[in-house]
Design a protein around this motif. Structure first.
Motif, PDB file in Angstrom:
ATOM      1  N   ARG A 135       3.860   5.937  -5.460  1.00 39.58           N
ATOM      2  CA  ARG A 135       4.108   5.674  -6.923  1.00 39.58           C
ATOM      3  C   ARG A 135       2.930   6.360  -7.594  1.00 39.58           C
ATOM      4  O   ARG A 135       3.010   7.029  -8.680  1.00 39.58           O
ATOM      5  N   HIS A 136       1.513   5.951  -7.201  1.00 40.86           N
ATOM      6  CA  HIS A 136       0.496   6.355  -7.861  1.00 40.86           C
ATOM      7  C   HIS A 136      -0.339   7.496  -7.175  1.00 40.86           C
ATOM      8  O   HIS A 136      -1.418   8.078  -7.761  1.00 40.86           O
ATOM      9  N   GLY A 137       0.028   7.502  -5.923  1.00 42.60           N
ATOM     10  CA  GLY A 137      -1.085   8.773  -5.255  1.00 42.60           C
ATOM     11  C   GLY A 137      -1.854   8.191  -4.320  1.00 42.60           C
ATOM     12  O   GLY A 137      -2.358   7.041  -4.305  1.00 42.60           O
ATOM     13  N   GLU A 138      -2.194   9.065  -3.233  1.00 48.30           N
ATOM     14  CA  GLU A 138      -3.137   8.600  -2.254  1.00 48.30           C
ATOM     15  C   GLU A 138      -4.575   7.932  -2.553  1.00 48.30           C
ATOM     16  O   GLU A 138      -4.887   6.944  -1.887  1.00 48.30           O
ATOM     17  N   HIS A 139      -5.353   8.458  -3.628  1.00 47.42           N
ATOM     18  CA  HIS A 139      -6.473   7.987  -3.831  1.00 47.42           C
ATOM     19  C   HIS A 139      -6.523   7.454  -5.364  1.00 47.42           C
ATOM     20  O   HIS A 139      -7.585   7.176  -5.773  1.00 47.42           O
ATOM     21  N   SER A 140      -5.235   6.819  -5.719  1.00 48.04           N
ATOM     22  CA  SER A 140      -5.261   6.194  -7.044  1.00 48.04           C
ATOM     23  C   SER A 140      -6.186   4.777  -6.978  1.00 48.04           C
ATOM     24  O   SER A 140      -6.066   4.313  -5.913  1.00 48.04           O
ATOM     25  N   PRO A 141      -6.248   4.163  -8.014  1.00 50.67           N
ATOM     26  CA  PRO A 141      -7.017   2.809  -7.894  1.00 50.67           C
ATOM     27  C   PRO A 141      -6.277   1.863  -7.424  1.00 50.67           C
ATOM     28  O   PRO A 141      -6.464   0.752  -6.585  1.00 50.67           O
ATOM     29  N   GLN A 142      -4.915   1.900  -7.596  1.00 54.50           N
ATOM     30  CA  GLN A 142      -3.971   1.024  -7.023  1.00 54.50           C
ATOM     31  C   GLN A 142      -4.043   0.942  -5.361  1.00 54.50           C
ATOM     32  O   GLN A 142      -4.000  -0.131  -4.983  1.00 54.50           O
ATOM     33  N   ALA A 143      -3.885   2.095  -5.066  1.00 55.62           N
ATOM     34  CA  ALA A 143      -3.752   2.177  -3.535  1.00 55.62           C
ATOM     35  C   ALA A 143      -5.196   1.858  -2.990  1.00 55.62           C
ATOM     36  O   ALA A 143      -5.143   1.009  -2.005  1.00 55.62           O
ATOM     37  N   GLU A 144      -6.317   2.063  -3.702  1.00 57.67           N
ATOM     38  CA  GLU A 144      -7.604   1.749  -3.176  1.00 57.67           C
ATOM     39  C   GLU A 144      -7.594   0.206  -3.121  1.00 57.67           C
ATOM     40  O   GLU A 144      -8.157  -0.571  -2.188  1.00 57.67           O
ATOM     41  N   SER A 145      -7.152  -0.408  -4.286  1.00 60.73           N
ATOM     42  CA  SER A 145      -6.985  -2.023  -4.326  1.00 60.73           C
ATOM     43  C   SER A 145      -6.333  -2.515  -3.223  1.00 60.73           C
ATOM     44  O   SER A 145      -6.847  -3.466  -2.484  1.00 60.73           O
ATOM     45  N   LEU A 201       0.973  -1.367   0.045  1.00 56.27           N
ATOM     46  CA  LEU A 201      -0.166   0.028   0.131  1.00 56.27           C
ATOM     47  C   LEU A 201       0.719   1.185  -0.148  1.00 56.27           C
ATOM     48  O   LEU A 201       0.847   2.093  -0.875  1.00 56.27           O
ATOM     49  N   ASN A 202       1.841   1.165   0.803  1.00 57.70           N
ATOM     50  CA  ASN A 202       2.739   2.280   0.882  1.00 57.70           C
ATOM     51  C   ASN A 202       3.641   2.716  -0.371  1.00 57.70           C
ATOM     52  O   ASN A 202       3.608   3.847  -0.888  1.00 57.70           O
ATOM     53  N   HIS A 203       3.838   1.680  -0.989  1.00 61.05           N
ATOM     54  CA  HIS A 203       4.623   1.721  -2.273  1.00 61.05           C
ATOM     55  C   HIS A 203       3.415   2.208  -3.378  1.00 61.05           C
ATOM     56  O   HIS A 203       3.910   3.047  -4.158  1.00 61.05           O
TER      57      HIS A 203
END
Length: 99
Positions: free
Chosen positions: A54-64, A48-50
């Motif tokens: 890399r993509h931002g706090e509210h990015s789809p990757q972080a949300e996943s 999650l921290n990565h």
């Protein structure tokens, strides 16, 4: 006459040994499972921290990754009535990871 008594004594000895093994083995297995849960949560928190970096706090990757983290905490909670917080490095006994 002595044979049934020997059989009974042997059976009791085997039962006692099995009981002692069970009593000592179960807590160790449970601790290993709980440790596995801790390691899995730490791994997801690291991912999650990565993703946030890399993509931002509210990015789809972080949300996943957040969704994965909630699911893993829920799984740990359902098994151990506790969940690991990698930020403060401790187990929590309240279901308060959403706060």
């Amino acid at each position: 006459m002595n044979t049934p008594r020997k059989f009974w004594n042997g059976t009791m000895a085997v039962l006692l040994l099995n009981a002692m093994f069970f009593i000592t083995a179960v807590p160790g297995a449970r601790a290993e499972d709980r440790d596995k849960c801790r390691r899995q949560i730490e791994k997801i928190e690291e991912r999650l921290n990565h993703e946030v970096a890399r993509h931002g706090e509210h990015s789809p990757q972080a949300e996943s990754r957040r969704r994965q983290l909630r699911e893993e905490r829920e799984r740990c909670w359902s098994h151990y009535h506790a969940w690991w917080n990698g930020q403060d490095h401790q187990w929590h006994t309240e279901r308060d990871w959403e706060h």
